[in-house]
Design a protein around this motif. Structure first.
Motif, PDB file in Angstrom:
ATOM      1  N   GLN A  96      55.512  27.948  41.559  1.00 34.52           N
ATOM      2  CA  GLN A  96      56.524  28.942  41.892  1.00 34.52           C
ATOM      3  C   GLN A  96      55.992  30.357  41.716  1.00 34.52           C
ATOM      4  N   ASP A  97      55.142  30.542  40.708  1.00 36.32           N
ATOM      5  CA  ASP A  97      54.595  31.880  40.449  1.00 36.32           C
ATOM      6  C   ASP A  97      53.737  32.385  41.606  1.00 36.32           C
ATOM      7  N   ILE A  98      53.132  31.501  42.384  1.00 38.96           N
ATOM      8  CA  ILE A  98      52.321  31.959  43.529  1.00 38.96           C
ATOM      9  C   ILE A  98      53.126  31.929  44.834  1.00 38.96           C
ATOM     10  N   GLY A  99      54.420  31.680  44.711  1.00 35.60           N
ATOM     11  CA  GLY A  99      55.297  31.768  45.879  1.00 35.60           C
ATOM     12  C   GLY A  99      55.437  30.497  46.683  1.00 35.60           C
ATOM     13  N   ALA A 100      54.928  29.363  46.159  1.00 34.52           N
ATOM     14  CA  ALA A 100      55.052  28.104  46.892  1.00 34.52           C
ATOM     15  C   ALA A 100      56.487  27.597  46.833  1.00 34.52           C
ATOM     16  N   GLN A 101      57.006  27.165  47.964  1.00 38.64           N
ATOM     17  CA  GLN A 101      58.312  26.525  48.022  1.00 38.64           C
ATOM     18  C   GLN A 101      58.205  25.017  48.131  1.00 38.64           C
ATOM     19  N   ALA A 102      57.019  24.552  48.528  1.00 33.97           N
ATOM     20  CA  ALA A 102      56.738  23.122  48.593  1.00 33.97           C
ATOM     21  C   ALA A 102      55.249  22.932  48.345  1.00 33.97           C
TER      22      ALA A 102
END
Length: 424
Positions: A96-102
């Protein structure tokens, strides 16, 4: 699915046939400019940010497939922290910290590829977990991406399906041969390999490849099935643009045996079942509707080439393309619901540009799918109707989403693509 005609125009193949008999190099017909019209250009949508940390071929294919699918913004693997790539356990906060949603994780364990899909909105447990034999990374990655797409859309993806096309070689003489390639540009294969002209390929519901070849001097219809080649239709003159019905029982094609180009139905052994058109104009380029009860085709009966439709028995022919004076190479969307009402075709606009359009056969609404440099020709829908491929004179064979966006080149050289059925 469909069949396209050679070169930039519906008439070009007829010119080719005439020039072949005369022993002359054919000249392509120049299309008349289309009248200006207001059409919709496909809109955009929000992409799901996807991370695929796997390395090697399996990771490369997964990322490529995710990009081609049009549903994901694929995070550059080089930007993923090494700790996340090497982690034994799923670190939800780290992703989540690197912006991944999946996130898709792939591991090879005990002769299998183990795939897991994590969705940040669903917690730290996988929402999808599958295992496939590790002896074929391409097939494994394709199957899992199809499952991922089904998870999000309720309809499986079409990775593994193949696209037929023609590649031209001009040294020492001009030859044209038919190839197929997976929709993600992987696993190319040759269907023909000779010094003749092999054109207008289409793929049947069982993976059969139909094409017209001058190998025996006459433009006959051939079929490749199970690795063997056979001549299907050998009528005098053109046996062109054969396209198999969705149930595989009939082939629609153009024959000129009586002196004019008309559309006929034959069986898979080449026996004529019916003549569908009987007009002084040039008729050709048939494509089946999903229910096989209609055909779209190209005719010059209103002047320049236009897209028409008729019943599968030839009844009730009516003009479908109402805007522009030069429209050609239709392909009927095989998808379900509203998609099954769409017919894509190539048209020439006021600025002397060929682009891809789609018309709704019910409402007549026209949508412009491409507005690219060069010429964009010979559209062909994916087997689920949610993607489209076409020929670009500046890119090769291009795959895009159904709105014409997210264009990805899968073959740098090729013409007249035709998209086949889902893979087994």
């Amino acid at each position: 699915m469909k069949r396209t005609l050679l070169g930039t125009s519906f008439l070009a193949t007829l010119l080719l046939a005439t020039s072949f008999y005369a022993g002359k190099q054919p000249a392509l017909a120049n299309a008349a400019p289309a009248a200006g019209s207001e059409v919709d250009l496909g809109g955009g949508f929000t992409l799901l940010r996807l991370a695929v940390p796997a390395d090697g071929r399996i990771g490369d294919i997964l990322r490529k497939n995710a990009l081609i699918s049009s549903g994901f913004e694929v995070i550059d693997r080089r930007s993923i922290p090494a700790a996340l790539i090497k982690a034994n356990d799923f670190d939800q906060k780290g992703w989540q910290d690197i912006g991944a949603q999946a996130v898709i994780l792939a591991d090879e364990v005990g002769g299998q590829f183990k795939f897991r899909l994590f969705d940040m909105g669903a917690g730290g447990k996988p929402v999808l977990s599958r295992g496939y034999a590790a002896n074929d990374p391409l097939k494994a990655a394709n199957r899992f991406m199809n499952d991922v797409i089904e998870h999000y859309t309720k309809i499986p993806g079409v990775f593994g399906s193949r696209i037929a096309f023609v590649r031209t070689n001009r040294t020492p003489t001009v030859t044209k041969n038919v190839f197929t390639i997976e929709m993600n540009g992987e696993s190319p294969a040759s269907i023909t390999n000779n010094r003749s002209l092999n054109i207008s390929p289409s793929i049947g519901p069982g993976g059969q490849v139909l094409f017209t070849s001058y190998a025996k001097r006459n433009p006959d219809l051939w079929m490749s099935s199970g690795g063997s080649l056979s001549r299907i239709s050998t009528q005098r003159g053109l046996n062109l643009g054969g396209v198999m019905s969705p149930d595989g029982s009939s082939i629609a094609l153009t024959l000129s045996k009586d002196g004019n180009s008309e559309i006929y139905l034959i069986d898979t052994g080449g026996t004529i079942k019916a003549r569908l058109t009987n007009n002084a104009a040039i008729d050709g380029s048939p494509t089946w509707s999903p229910g096989a009860n209609q055909l779209a085709f190209v005719s010059s009966r209103s002047g320049g080439p236009q897209v028409f439709r008729m019943g599968s028995n030839g009844a009730g022919a009516a003009r479908l393309s109402k805007q522009g004076s030069y429209n050609q190479t239709p392909d009927w969307n095989p998808g379900q619901g509203a998609r099954g009402n769409l017919v894509a075709y190539a048209g020439r606009d006021n600025s002397n540009r060929y682009d891809i359009f789609a018309i709704d056969v019910g409402s007549s609404k026209l949508t412009r799918l491409t507005q690219n440099p060069g010429r964009n020709l010979d559209p062909t829908w994916s087997p689920d109707g949610r993607m489209i491929a076409f020929q670009s004179t500046v890119g090769g064979i291009v795959v895009a989403n159904e709105k014409g966006n997210n264009q990805q080149v899968i073959a740098k050289a090729g013409t007249t693509p035709d998209w086949g059925p889902r893979s087994e």
